[in-house]
Design an enzyme around this catalytic site. Structure first.
Site, PDB file in Angstrom:
ATOM      1  N   ASP A   9       0.690  -1.021  -0.168  1.00 23.94           N
ATOM      2  CA  ASP A   9       0.070   0.127   0.201  1.00 23.94           C
ATOM      3  C   ASP A   9       0.808   1.392   0.001  1.00 23.94           C
ATOM      4  OD1 ASP A   9      -2.257  -1.381  -0.170  1.00 23.94           O
ATOM      5  OD2 ASP A   9      -2.339  -1.659   1.949  1.00 23.94           O
ATOM      6  N   LYS A  31       1.159  -7.818  -2.422  1.00 25.72           N
ATOM      7  CA  LYS A  31      -0.222  -7.756  -3.008  1.00 25.72           C
ATOM      8  C   LYS A  31      -0.407  -6.107  -3.762  1.00 25.72           C
ATOM      9  CE  LYS A  31      -4.066  -6.386  -0.462  1.00 25.72           C
ATOM     10  NZ  LYS A  31      -4.680  -5.233  -0.981  1.00 25.72           N
ATOM     11  N   ASP A  58      -4.731  -7.264  -6.933  1.00 23.90           N
ATOM     12  CA  ASP A  58      -6.063  -7.337  -6.313  1.00 23.90           C
ATOM     13  C   ASP A  58      -6.838  -6.013  -6.816  1.00 23.90           C
ATOM     14  OD1 ASP A  58      -8.143  -7.608  -4.388  1.00 23.90           O
ATOM     15  OD2 ASP A  58      -6.946  -6.488  -2.730  1.00 23.90           O
ATOM     16  N   LEU A  59      -7.536  -6.271  -8.191  1.00 21.83           N
ATOM     17  CA  LEU A  59      -8.254  -5.338  -8.735  1.00 21.83           C
ATOM     18  C   LEU A  59      -9.716  -5.794  -8.501  1.00 21.83           C
ATOM     19  CD1 LEU A  59      -5.976  -4.801 -11.850  1.00 21.83           C
ATOM     20  CD2 LEU A  59      -6.023  -3.439  -9.757  1.00 21.83           C
ATOM     21  N   LYS A  60     -10.334  -6.623  -7.996  1.00 23.48           N
ATOM     22  CA  LYS A  60     -11.688  -7.002  -7.794  1.00 23.48           C
ATOM     23  C   LYS A  60     -12.564  -6.748  -9.036  1.00 23.48           C
ATOM     24  CE  LYS A  60     -11.414  -6.207  -3.000  1.00 23.48           C
ATOM     25  NZ  LYS A  60     -10.191  -5.456  -2.784  1.00 23.48           N
ATOM     26  N   HIS A  62     -15.278  -7.060 -11.568  1.00 27.47           N
ATOM     27  CA  HIS A  62     -16.892  -7.146 -11.930  1.00 27.47           C
ATOM     28  C   HIS A  62     -17.327  -6.587 -13.019  1.00 27.47           C
ATOM     29  CE1 HIS A  62     -20.913  -6.317  -9.490  1.00 27.47           C
ATOM     30  NE2 HIS A  62     -20.897  -7.139 -10.546  1.00 27.47           N
ATOM     31  N   ASP A  63     -17.452  -7.229 -14.252  1.00 30.03           N
ATOM     32  CA  ASP A  63     -17.736  -6.865 -15.297  1.00 30.03           C
ATOM     33  C   ASP A  63     -18.463  -7.823 -16.280  1.00 30.03           C
ATOM     34  OD1 ASP A  63     -17.931  -5.085 -17.770  1.00 30.03           O
ATOM     35  OD2 ASP A  63     -16.191  -4.082 -16.904  1.00 30.03           O
ATOM     36  N   ILE A  64     -18.728  -7.710 -17.432  1.00 26.71           N
ATOM     37  CA  ILE A  64     -19.405  -8.613 -18.164  1.00 26.71           C
ATOM     38  C   ILE A  64     -18.310  -9.807 -18.521  1.00 26.71           C
ATOM     39  CG2 ILE A  64     -21.092  -7.086 -19.282  1.00 26.71           C
ATOM     40  CD1 ILE A  64     -19.343  -7.211 -21.965  1.00 26.71           C
ATOM     41  N   THR A  67     -15.213  -9.158 -20.762  1.00 26.95           N
ATOM     42  CA  THR A  67     -14.383  -8.013 -20.297  1.00 26.95           C
ATOM     43  C   THR A  67     -13.314  -8.819 -19.192  1.00 26.95           C
ATOM     44  OG1 THR A  67     -15.637  -6.267 -20.976  1.00 26.95           O
ATOM     45  CG2 THR A  67     -13.907  -5.824 -19.231  1.00 26.95           C
ATOM     46  N   THR A 118     -16.125  -6.318   3.457  1.00 22.00           N
ATOM     47  CA  THR A 118     -16.302  -6.171   5.188  1.00 22.00           C
ATOM     48  C   THR A 118     -16.734  -4.926   5.434  1.00 22.00           C
ATOM     49  OG1 THR A 118     -14.026  -5.674   5.359  1.00 22.00           O
ATOM     50  CG2 THR A 118     -14.403  -8.086   5.524  1.00 22.00           C
ATOM     51  N   ARG A 180      -3.178  -9.114  12.918  1.00 21.50           N
ATOM     52  CA  ARG A 180      -2.337  -8.231  13.700  1.00 21.50           C
ATOM     53  C   ARG A 180      -1.546  -9.196  14.513  1.00 21.50           C
ATOM     54  NH1 ARG A 180      -3.281  -5.305  10.245  1.00 21.50           N
ATOM     55  NH2 ARG A 180      -3.732  -2.999  10.167  1.00 21.50           N
ATOM     56  N   GLN A 189      -8.423  -1.280  11.163  1.00 27.14           N
ATOM     57  CA  GLN A 189      -9.146  -2.481  11.242  1.00 27.14           C
ATOM     58  C   GLN A 189      -9.604  -2.810  12.689  1.00 27.14           C
ATOM     59  OE1 GLN A 189      -9.033  -4.312   8.789  1.00 27.14           O
ATOM     60  NE2 GLN A 189      -7.262  -4.284   7.621  1.00 27.14           N
ATOM     61  N   GLY A 209      -0.178  -5.736   5.887  1.00 29.73           N
ATOM     62  CA  GLY A 209       0.229  -4.328   5.433  1.00 29.73           C
ATOM     63  C   GLY A 209       1.152  -3.733   6.405  1.00 29.73           C
ATOM     64  N   ARG A 210       0.521  -2.880   7.258  1.00 27.13           N
ATOM     65  CA  ARG A 210       1.159  -1.926   8.147  1.00 27.13           C
ATOM     66  C   ARG A 210       2.040  -2.634   9.232  1.00 27.13           C
ATOM     67  NH1 ARG A 210      -4.284   1.352   8.780  1.00 27.13           N
ATOM     68  NH2 ARG A 210      -4.967  -0.549   8.140  1.00 27.13           N
TER      69      ARG A 210
HETATM   70  O1  C5P Z   1      -2.220  -2.520   6.542  1.00 28.69           O
HETATM   71  P1  C5P Z   1      -3.106  -3.467   6.859  1.00 28.69           P
HETATM   72  O2  C5P Z   1      -2.489  -4.998   7.287  1.00 28.69           O
HETATM   73  O3  C5P Z   1      -4.502  -3.285   7.472  1.00 28.69           O
HETATM   74  O4  C5P Z   1      -3.530  -3.905   5.202  1.00 28.69           O
HETATM   75  C1  C5P Z   1      -4.457  -4.693   4.939  1.00 28.69           C
HETATM   76  C2  C5P Z   1      -4.769  -4.868   3.255  1.00 28.69           C
HETATM   77  O5  C5P Z   1      -5.592  -5.744   3.158  1.00 28.69           O
HETATM   78  C3  C5P Z   1      -4.949  -3.626   2.829  1.00 28.69           C
HETATM   79  O6  C5P Z   1      -4.383  -3.782   1.452  1.00 28.69           O
HETATM   80  C4  C5P Z   1      -6.716  -3.543   2.717  1.00 28.69           C
HETATM   81  O7  C5P Z   1      -6.816  -2.656   1.547  1.00 28.69           O
HETATM   82  C5  C5P Z   1      -6.830  -5.080   2.505  1.00 28.69           C
HETATM   83  N1  C5P Z   1      -8.311  -5.414   2.937  1.00 28.69           N
HETATM   84  C6  C5P Z   1      -8.452  -5.477   4.011  1.00 28.69           C
HETATM   85  N2  C5P Z   1      -9.702  -5.782   4.533  1.00 28.69           N
HETATM   86  C7  C5P Z   1     -10.526  -6.196   3.662  1.00 28.69           C
HETATM   87  C8  C5P Z   1     -10.019  -6.572   2.380  1.00 28.69           C
HETATM   88  C9  C5P Z   1      -8.827  -6.046   1.852  1.00 28.69           C
HETATM   89  O8  C5P Z   1      -7.728  -4.871   5.056  1.00 28.69           O
HETATM   90  N3  C5P Z   1     -11.793  -6.901   3.984  1.00 28.69           N
END
Ligand code: C5P
Length: 232
Positions: A9, A31, A58-60, A62-64, A67, A118, A180, A189, A209-210
């Site tokens: 990120d 990712k 991770d571009l999710k 959702h299209d026809i 595509t 979520t 975490r 989160q 991520g973080r």
């Molecule tokens: O920094 P952190 O560990 O919270 O990053 C989690 C990653 O997972 C981010 O890229 C966030 O967009 C993604 N994500 C999420 N919860 C979801 C779906 C995706 O935290 N329900």
């Protein structure tokens, strides 16, 4: 063993490459999401692949179906390893994604389905016409629907992964963000699990991520998570 995927990120390819180099051998999977891909495009995917890493794009989609089929093929040509689609795109769209991925044989990207974001609660589901099912029921129904139509796995929260891994066939991938390590800052989160909890519940991949990117020593933070899940 479950695998850690670091969520890149960040806003530029240069920053992404710097993070991947810094983390080094501790993590082999990254990712790339909407923010970074929209800023930098396929070049950032190529840069991470050139460093010998696997990429979760991770571009999710959702299209026809046509595509999505062509977008998955583009991802396969880039060598991505995991890609996401929305399960509400329907049966034909999910199958189109799976079929396009399968064209790459042994190097086929795995297709993950998003069930219910979520960020959505019962009221949000009612807004889009989903009534008579709780979010948890909708998650399970869409998970079975997506995997039944060819998705290789699911993106799911740590709170969902236990029920889903019991409900779905062996070999299904469960990719879980919201992880975490004990004592780590939650950030935004809310419903989190430790790496060990998520893996015991059935997660095959943890998106982190973080807790890694913002650590004073990202490689050490990643190694600590690997140690926590090793042998579970
Ligand atoms: O920094 P952190 O560990 O919270 O990053 C989690 C990653 O997972 C981010 O890229 C966030 O967009 C993604 N994500 C999420 N919860 C979801 C779906 C995706 O935290 N329900």
């Amino acid at each position: 063993m479950a695998e850690v995927i670091v969520a890149l990120d960040v806003q530029s390819t240069a920053e992404a490459v710097e993070k991947v180099r810094l983390i080094g051998d501790a993590v082999g999977f990254y990712k790339i999401g909407l923010e970074l891909f929209t800023a930098e495009g396929p070049d950032v995917v190529k840069a991470v692949k050139d460093l010998g890493k696997k990429v979760f794009l991770d571009l999710k989609f959702h299209d026809i179906p046509r595509t999505v089929e062509r977008a998955v093929r583009s991802g396969g040509k880039l060598g991505v390893d995991l890609m996401t689609i929305h399960s509400v795109g329907g049966r034909a769209m999910i199958r189109a994604a799976a079929d396009a991925a399968a064209e790459f044989g042994a190097n086929a990207p795995k297709i993950l389905a998003v069930t219910v974001l979520t960020s959505l609660d019962q009221g949000d589901l009612a807004d889009v016409g989903i009534v008579g099912r709780t979010p948890a029921e909708q998650v399970e129904a869409m998970a079975k629907f997506a995997v039944g139509n060819g998705a290789n796995g699911l993106v799911c929260s740590p709170k969902e992964v236990g029920a889903l891994s019991r409900a779905l066939k062996a070999g299904t991938l469960f990719v879980t963000p919201g992880v975490r390590p004990a004592g780590a800052a939650l950030g935004d989160q809310k419903r989190v699990a430790t790496p060990a909890e998520a893996v015991r519940d059935g997660a095959t991949h943890l998106v982190v991520g973080r807790p890694i990117l913002a650590a004073a020593d990202p490689a050490a933070a990643a190694r600590a998570i690997n140690a926590e899940i090793e042998g579970l």
